[in-house]
Design a protein around this motif. Structure first.
Motif, PDB file in Angstrom:
ATOM      1  N   SER A   1       0.833  -1.213   0.000  1.00  0.00           N
ATOM      2  CA  SER A   1       0.000   0.000   0.000  1.00  0.00           C
ATOM      3  C   SER A   1       0.863   1.255   0.000  1.00  0.00           C
ATOM      4  CB  SER A   1      -0.924  -0.003   1.233  1.00  0.00           C
ATOM      5  OG  SER A   1      -1.853  -1.056   1.165  1.00  0.00           O
ATOM      6  N   ALA A   2       2.113   1.103  -0.445  1.00  0.00           N
ATOM      7  CA  ALA A   2       3.069   2.210  -0.396  1.00  0.00           C
ATOM      8  C   ALA A   2       2.981   3.073  -1.660  1.00  0.00           C
ATOM      9  CB  ALA A   2       4.486   1.655  -0.235  1.00  0.00           C
ATOM     10  N   GLY A   3       2.376   4.238  -1.530  1.00  0.00           N
ATOM     11  CA  GLY A   3       2.356   5.191  -2.640  1.00  0.00           C
ATOM     12  C   GLY A   3       1.449   4.776  -3.777  1.00  0.00           C
ATOM     13  N   TYR A   4       1.619   5.457  -4.903  1.00  0.00           N
ATOM     14  CA  TYR A   4       0.806   5.164  -6.084  1.00  0.00           C
ATOM     15  C   TYR A   4       1.210   3.826  -6.691  1.00  0.00           C
ATOM     16  CZ  TYR A   4      -0.425  10.145  -5.910  1.00  0.00           C
ATOM     17  OH  TYR A   4      -0.869  11.377  -5.528  1.00  0.00           O
ATOM     18  N   ASN A   5       0.245   3.148  -7.311  1.00  0.00           N
ATOM     19  CA  ASN A   5       0.508   1.855  -7.929  1.00  0.00           C
ATOM     20  C   ASN A   5       1.025   2.081  -9.354  1.00  0.00           C
ATOM     21  OD1 ASN A   5       0.513  -0.745  -8.968  1.00  0.00           O
ATOM     22  ND2 ASN A   5      -1.362  -1.334  -7.904  1.00  0.00           N
ATOM     23  N   LEU A   6       2.317   2.386  -9.470  1.00  0.00           N
ATOM     24  CA  LEU A   6       2.899   2.667 -10.780  1.00  0.00           C
ATOM     25  C   LEU A   6       3.034   1.402 -11.623  1.00  0.00           C
ATOM     26  CD1 LEU A   6       5.699   5.246  -9.890  1.00  0.00           C
ATOM     27  CD2 LEU A   6       3.355   5.677 -10.648  1.00  0.00           C
ATOM     28  N   THR A   7       3.109   0.245 -10.962  1.00  0.00           N
ATOM     29  CA  THR A   7       3.217  -1.002 -11.729  1.00  0.00           C
ATOM     30  C   THR A   7       1.991  -1.171 -12.618  1.00  0.00           C
ATOM     31  OG1 THR A   7       4.522  -2.018  -9.965  1.00  0.00           O
ATOM     32  CG2 THR A   7       3.501  -3.489 -11.567  1.00  0.00           C
ATOM     33  N   GLU A   8       0.816  -1.022 -12.034  1.00  0.00           N
ATOM     34  CA  GLU A   8      -0.408  -1.185 -12.833  1.00  0.00           C
ATOM     35  C   GLU A   8      -0.594  -0.031 -13.819  1.00  0.00           C
ATOM     36  OE1 GLU A   8      -3.990  -2.334 -10.940  1.00  0.00           O
ATOM     37  OE2 GLU A   8      -3.072  -3.997  -9.848  1.00  0.00           O
TER      38      GLU A   8
END
Length: 493
Positions: free
Chosen positions: A224-231
């Motif tokens: 839940s750390a920060g924005y989900n840049l992977t997706e």
């Protein structure tokens, strides 16, 4: 103004036309020469980064990198380059940005929406020489793969570990390319899509910046750390950066696999069977729908003898006891929907032949008219709307007079029409695909479940997500790629 003056000005303008024309032609020539000079500078710079053997400008190689499996045809790339390390990808990106030269990531070229087709002068960056499989953690069920690694290669290398990577789009696609398009396929009903099976990505941005979307060395199953840049990068289609490695979630190889086919009087009987299997929470591994035309194509191409009726291709994973229970429950549901008895793949060879025949459907449809091209639509709806969506697609296909078949990954509401295209039928095909996409959106679905937007579905994106969401997407694109150099003309106009 006197008549004499008017005539004099008229003659002056008339006599000036050749000069004006010359000036226009000269300006065009200067622009062309300037463009060629820029391309030469880029080519020379690329040679200094990757070596002359890894840079090509020949027509044959550029043509090979100008298209995927779709019917979309545009321009040839100016240059093709093969970087051999992430550092070289970064240097290539820096060079192209310095010269404001567009870049297109290229993998196996197995896409269906023109995602690798150039819209103008550009560098096609072939990433297949980055082909390492590293950081295999057997106890944690994860591995890292570079863009030159295909799903079949990964599973071959994993064969002795008891693990496998189940996402199967049909073609032997690059794993990083599958992440770039948000691919899924036949096994998504049990194991999920690329979105559920990618833990982290290494990405090179247009300016050469190297980053890890979840943080370097991160491979935890949730965060839940920060924005989900992977997706954010999954499904970005090369418009935000180069995906240079993917950390993937692996799964245990099933103790037992059983495969079967079952025929039905109508498509609706088959669709209702699939829906009821899901409603009964049967953990089926694959459930694929093929209509009559598709079955005819499969029989001809793969030398099978299925009755020319709608079929479900089924696969069950688990222990001997659990697969037996799944089979009995599924057979009962199929029988209630007028399904035939199951025809089993008794040996591993028969199992492989059955699913290879399904995966070869694209080529089987094309074989109806040797030398022809074809298109594959792609839409996805809530499973409860699947019967209506497929009925509509069948009607649209029938009204068009085009030759094609319907295939569905019906376990997750994803379906396709494979349609043969003649040279003079492009507009008709575009109308058909638009109608199918619009109907899916109307039913609460999407115009693309796994192929991506590319070139072909740009008009439908705004209709699906809305004006405000589209504006935000474009703002995100600008923040990662302010000069618009990463795969321009894809996803957005």
């Amino acid at each position: 103004m006197s008549l004499f003056t008017s005539k004099l000005i008229g003659r002056s303008l008339e006599s000036a036309k050749p000069l004006l024309s010359y000036c226009k032609n000269t300006q065009a020539l200067i622009r062309n020469l300037s463009g060629n000079l820029n391309e030469d500078n880029v080519a020379n710079g690329l040679v200094s980064i990757v070596g002359s053997k890894n840079v090509a400008t020949s027509h044959a190689i550029c043509e090979q990198h100008s298209h995927d499996e779709s019917y979309h045809r545009h321009l040839l790339p100016s240059i093709v380059v093969w970087p051999q390390s992430v550092g070289e990808v970064s240097e290539v990106a820096k060079l192209c940005t310095a010269h404001k030269m567009p870049m297109i990531p290229f993998g196996t070229g197995t896409g269906f929406e023109g995602g690798v087709s150039p819209m103008g002068s550009c560098v096609s960056v072939n990433l297949t020489k980055l082909n390492e499989i590293t950081d295999l953690h057997l106890d944690d069920f994860d591995v890292k793969a570079q863009p030159g690694v295909t799903r079949k290669q990964l599973n071959y290398d994993l064969r002795s570990t008891g693990l496998w990577f189940p996402v199967d789009p049909g073609s032997d696609a690059s794993l990083c390319g599958m992440a770039a398009t948000g691919a899924s396929g036949t096994s998504a009903v049990r194991y999920g899509t690329m979105k559920q099976n990618v833990l982290n990505l290494q990405v090179v941005l247009a300016d050469g910046t190297i980053l890890h979307t979840a943080g370097e060395k991160r491979r935890c199953k949730k965060s839940s750390a920060g924005y989900n840049l992977t997706e954010l990068f999954i499904g970005s289609e090369g418009t935000l950066g180069f995906i240079t490695s993917a950390t993937l979630r692996l799964h245990g190889q099933p103790e037992m696999t059983k495969s079967a086919v079952c025929s039905f009087p109508t498509i609706m009987d088959a669709v209702n069977t699939a829906m009821q299997i899901l409603q009964c929470s049967i953990p089926i591994a694959r459930i694929e729908l093929l209509d009559e035309t598709s079955i005819k194509a499969v029989n001809n191409y793969s030398h099978l003898t299925h009755p020319e009726m709608p079929h479900l291709f089924l696969e069950f994973h688990g222990s001997a006891a659990s697969t037996g229970e799944q089979v009995d429950q599924t057979a009962e549901i199929a029988g209630l929907n007028s399904g035939s008895e199951f025809k089993w793949a008794e040996t591993q060879e028969e199992h492989n032949h059955l699913w290879q025949a399904r995966h070869d459907l694209w080529y089987a449809i094309k074989a109806f008219k040797p030398g022809s091209t074809a298109i594959s639509t792609d839409a996805c709806v809530p499973v409860s709307a699947l019967a209506e969506a497929i009925s509509h697609s069948a009607a649209v296909l029938d009204e068009s007079g085009l030759i094609g078949g319907i295939l569905g990954h019906v376990g997750d509401g994803n379906y396709h029409c494979f349609v043969i295209v003649e040279d003079d039928q492009t507009k008709l095909v575009e109308s058909l695909t638009k109608a199918i996409g619009k109907k899916a959106i109307e039913l609460g679905g999407t115009c693309t479940g796994e192929h991506g937007i590319g070139i072909g579905k740009r008009p439908l994106l705004k209709e699906e997500v809305g004006e405000n969401t589209l504006k935000l997407m474009k703002a995100i694109k600008r923040s990662f790629d302010p000069l618009g150099l990463m795969n321009p003309g894809k996803v957005f106009y």
